[in-house]
Motif scaffolding. Sequence first.
Motif, PDB file in Angstrom:
ATOM      1  N   CYS A   8       3.928 -26.883  -2.516  1.00 49.34           N
ATOM      2  CA  CYS A   8       4.797 -27.256  -1.415  1.00 49.34           C
ATOM      3  C   CYS A   8       5.643 -28.448  -1.828  1.00 49.34           C
ATOM      4  O   CYS A   8       5.134 -29.432  -2.349  1.00 49.34           O
ATOM      5  CB  CYS A   8       3.949 -27.598  -0.195  1.00 49.34           C
ATOM      6  N   CYS A  11       4.772 -31.483   1.228  1.00 55.41           N
ATOM      7  CA  CYS A  11       3.528 -32.262   1.216  1.00 55.41           C
ATOM      8  C   CYS A  11       2.848 -32.200  -0.146  1.00 55.41           C
ATOM      9  O   CYS A  11       1.796 -32.781  -0.336  1.00 55.41           O
ATOM     10  CB  CYS A  11       2.583 -31.779   2.315  1.00 55.41           C
ATOM     11  N   CYS A  30       3.566 -22.960   3.491  1.00 55.92           N
ATOM     12  CA  CYS A  30       2.525 -23.896   3.107  1.00 55.92           C
ATOM     13  C   CYS A  30       1.400 -23.894   4.139  1.00 55.92           C
ATOM     14  O   CYS A  30       1.656 -23.999   5.335  1.00 55.92           O
ATOM     15  CB  CYS A  30       3.136 -25.298   2.990  1.00 55.92           C
ATOM     16  N   GLU A  32      -0.652 -26.168   4.635  1.00 57.85           N
ATOM     17  CA  GLU A  32      -0.840 -27.527   5.117  1.00 57.85           C
ATOM     18  C   GLU A  32       0.153 -27.870   6.216  1.00 57.85           C
ATOM     19  O   GLU A  32      -0.210 -28.245   7.317  1.00 57.85           O
ATOM     20  CB  GLU A  32      -0.636 -28.520   3.971  1.00 57.85           C
ATOM     21  N   CYS A  33       1.423 -27.737   5.885  1.00 58.91           N
ATOM     22  CA  CYS A  33       2.464 -28.198   6.812  1.00 58.91           C
ATOM     23  C   CYS A  33       3.357 -27.048   7.259  1.00 58.91           C
ATOM     24  O   CYS A  33       4.312 -27.252   7.986  1.00 58.91           O
ATOM     25  CB  CYS A  33       3.297 -29.303   6.154  1.00 58.91           C
TER      26      CYS A  33
HETATM   27 ZN   LIG Z   1       3.274 -28.444   2.753  1.00 63.16          ZN
END
Ligand SMILES: [Zn+2]
Length: 71
Positions: A8, A11, A30, A32-33
């Motif tokens: 990513c 992040c 992603c 995560e984000c």
């Molecule tokens: Zn990310």
Amino acid sequence: MPIYEFKCNDCHKQFETILTSTAKVSEVSCPECHSKNIRKTISASSYRLAGRSSAIPAGALSGCSSKSGFS
Ligand SMILES: [Zn+2]
């Protein structure tokens, strides 16, 4: 099944995704984000990320996030 490795750009999380024949890279986001600002890296273990931080702790790659939110 082919496993592709992504990183990513937002992040900087590195993650792997199995892309089936119906999945498209453009649909990968992603974990995560949820950003789509990602890039595919070579999943082969022989490939090394030149010029990038290679000191990422293994725990950081397996969803062991210390950040809250986003999900
Ligand atoms: Zn990310």
